[in-house]
Design a protein around this motif. Sequence first.
Motif: not given
Length: 299
Positions: A265-288
């Motif tokens: 669960r901690a690893w999942a939390a750690a991934m959020v800043p990277m996944l949401t960092a580029h909402p224009v370039e990677y909208p699907l990943m931002a949604a993840v």
Amino acid sequence: MTGSSVPRHPKIEVEVDETLARDLLLEQHPDLADLPLRGRVHGWDNLTWRLGDDLALRFPVRELSAALVVAEQTWLPRLAPMLPVAVPTPVRHGRPGPRYPWPWSVLPWLPGTVAAATDVAGRTAWATELADALAALHVPAPDDAPVNAFRGVPLAARDAVVAARLEDGALPHADALRSAWADGLAAPPYAGTAVWVHGDPHPGNLLAHGTRLGGLIDFGDLCSGDPASDLATAWMTFDERGRAAFVRRARERSGWDDATWRRARAWAAAMVPMLTAHPVEYPLMAAVGRHTAAQVALG
């Protein structure tokens, strides 16, 4: 593999357009050079062209990611027979040269839709299949398995970087993310044998094929270590119902203890800043990323 093209990521160092991809085929695999090229998709580390109906070309787009393709070329042929799910084992290798500086691969094109583009509730249908696939992968790795400084390592090794990222007050569910990270750090560290770790089994690297898990792709972060970083997919991929099915099967197959799931669960939390960092370039990943944050907040 089904996806859509996205704007060019700012960290891409070498662009592979259709002309260059075709020229490289003519030089190195001329028997494939007449097949149609279409459906170019940019990822964080690689670019993929679909080649004909059954193949794909995978090119690193920056020097840092070139070694990831080499790891796939080296290890996937050995790991694929162990796994109960399709994986893109390279069928041919491309050489670096004057026009393109790094190794590249010809892969099978796996049918299916990137899970990140599917309804979250529908993923529950194959939650146990993903647990089975990861259980098959999470076996002791050899001493010469790749090492990855960003996956499979103790959480403490990532604390300085992750803690700073989680201080961003604009993150969704920021307090819950920080709490999950702290709880993972407080959990007993992994003390077992280093196992094979996919490194990045988020919904962008999973293929859904109807109600089945169609494929596990992008093994560029493959390494050995603590499986908790892979098990973070329980929060990244599923809703509560799907996560319960995934966790139950993973416990049955591998016997992971409560400390493992706290670290996951901690690893999942750690991934959020990277996944949401580029909402224009990677909208699907931002949604993840937003989905992951909400699921971490649920516990």
